[in-house]
Write a protein that holds these residues in place. Structure first.
Motif, PDB file in Angstrom:
ATOM      1  N   GLN A   4       1.644  -0.989   0.555  1.00 36.50           N
ATOM      2  CA  GLN A   4       0.177   0.151  -0.068  1.00 36.50           C
ATOM      3  C   GLN A   4       0.673   1.287   0.391  1.00 36.50           C
ATOM      4  OE1 GLN A   4      -2.619  -0.574   3.306  1.00 36.50           O
ATOM      5  NE2 GLN A   4      -3.408  -2.186   2.543  1.00 36.50           N
ATOM      6  N   PRO A   5       1.462   1.549  -0.778  1.00 34.14           N
ATOM      7  CA  PRO A   5       2.745   3.169  -0.923  1.00 34.14           C
ATOM      8  C   PRO A   5       1.574   3.995  -1.061  1.00 34.14           C
ATOM      9  CG  PRO A   5       1.928   2.280  -3.506  1.00 34.14           C
ATOM     10  CD  PRO A   5       1.015   0.986  -2.526  1.00 34.14           C
ATOM     11  N   GLU A   6       1.951   5.410  -0.033  1.00 36.67           N
ATOM     12  CA  GLU A   6       1.832   6.405  -0.136  1.00 36.67           C
ATOM     13  C   GLU A   6       2.258   6.885  -0.520  1.00 36.67           C
ATOM     14  OE1 GLU A   6       3.236   7.819   3.639  1.00 36.67           O
ATOM     15  OE2 GLU A   6       2.228   5.918   5.258  1.00 36.67           O
ATOM     16  N   ASP A  18      11.709   1.002  -2.580  1.00 27.84           N
ATOM     17  CA  ASP A  18      11.083   1.089  -4.022  1.00 27.84           C
ATOM     18  C   ASP A  18       9.847   1.918  -4.334  1.00 27.84           C
ATOM     19  OD1 ASP A  18      11.416  -1.822  -4.018  1.00 27.84           O
ATOM     20  OD2 ASP A  18      10.090  -2.829  -3.752  1.00 27.84           O
ATOM     21  N   ILE A  19      10.426   2.185  -5.581  1.00 27.45           N
ATOM     22  CA  ILE A  19       9.512   3.207  -6.106  1.00 27.45           C
ATOM     23  C   ILE A  19       8.640   2.604  -7.042  1.00 27.45           C
ATOM     24  CG2 ILE A  19       9.613   5.487  -7.821  1.00 27.45           C
ATOM     25  CD1 ILE A  19      11.374   6.355  -4.972  1.00 27.45           C
ATOM     26  N   HIS A  20       7.104   2.859  -6.616  1.00 27.76           N
ATOM     27  CA  HIS A  20       6.041   2.421  -7.165  1.00 27.76           C
ATOM     28  C   HIS A  20       5.524   3.268  -8.024  1.00 27.76           C
ATOM     29  CE1 HIS A  20       5.234  -0.985  -4.617  1.00 27.76           C
ATOM     30  NE2 HIS A  20       6.291  -0.216  -3.629  1.00 27.76           N
ATOM     31  N   GLY A  21       6.014   4.581  -7.748  1.00 28.33           N
ATOM     32  CA  GLY A  21       5.559   5.845  -9.045  1.00 28.33           C
ATOM     33  C   GLY A  21       5.514   7.237  -8.849  1.00 28.33           C
ATOM     34  N   LEU A  22       5.603   7.777 -10.028  1.00 31.25           N
ATOM     35  CA  LEU A  22       6.402   9.646 -10.114  1.00 31.25           C
ATOM     36  C   LEU A  22       4.793  10.161 -10.305  1.00 31.25           C
ATOM     37  CD1 LEU A  22       8.325  11.713  -9.902  1.00 31.25           C
ATOM     38  CD2 LEU A  22       9.414  10.664 -11.706  1.00 31.25           C
TER      39      LEU A  22
END
Length: 71
Positions: free
Chosen positions: A25-27, A57-61
């Motif tokens: 559950q990325p923030e 981990d980088i899930h998005g930008l």
């Protein structure tokens, strides 16, 4: 926490990673403003420091315009 930078040309943001409650559950967080010139360019993500040898981990930008047309 690890430190990283996000840059485009001469514009750069530096930030530290943060821990979340759950891995799956990325923030989403605002980390700053990056000046991007019109036309082609390259956005670079660079790891600066990794205490303990780990980087989150980088899930998005998400790039959101600040010029009044998109936000």
């Amino acid at each position: 926490n690890a430190e990283f930078s996000l840059s485009c040309g001469k514009s750069e943001i530096r930030c530290r990673t943060w821990k979340t409650a759950w891995y799956d559950q990325p923030e989403w967080r605002k980390i700053g403003h990056l000046k991007i010139k019109k036309g082609r360019g390259r956005i670079v993500l660079k790891v600066i420091e990794m205490p303990g040898g780990a980087f989150s981990d980088i899930h998005g930008l998400a790039l959101v315009p600040k010029n009044g047309r998109g936000n």
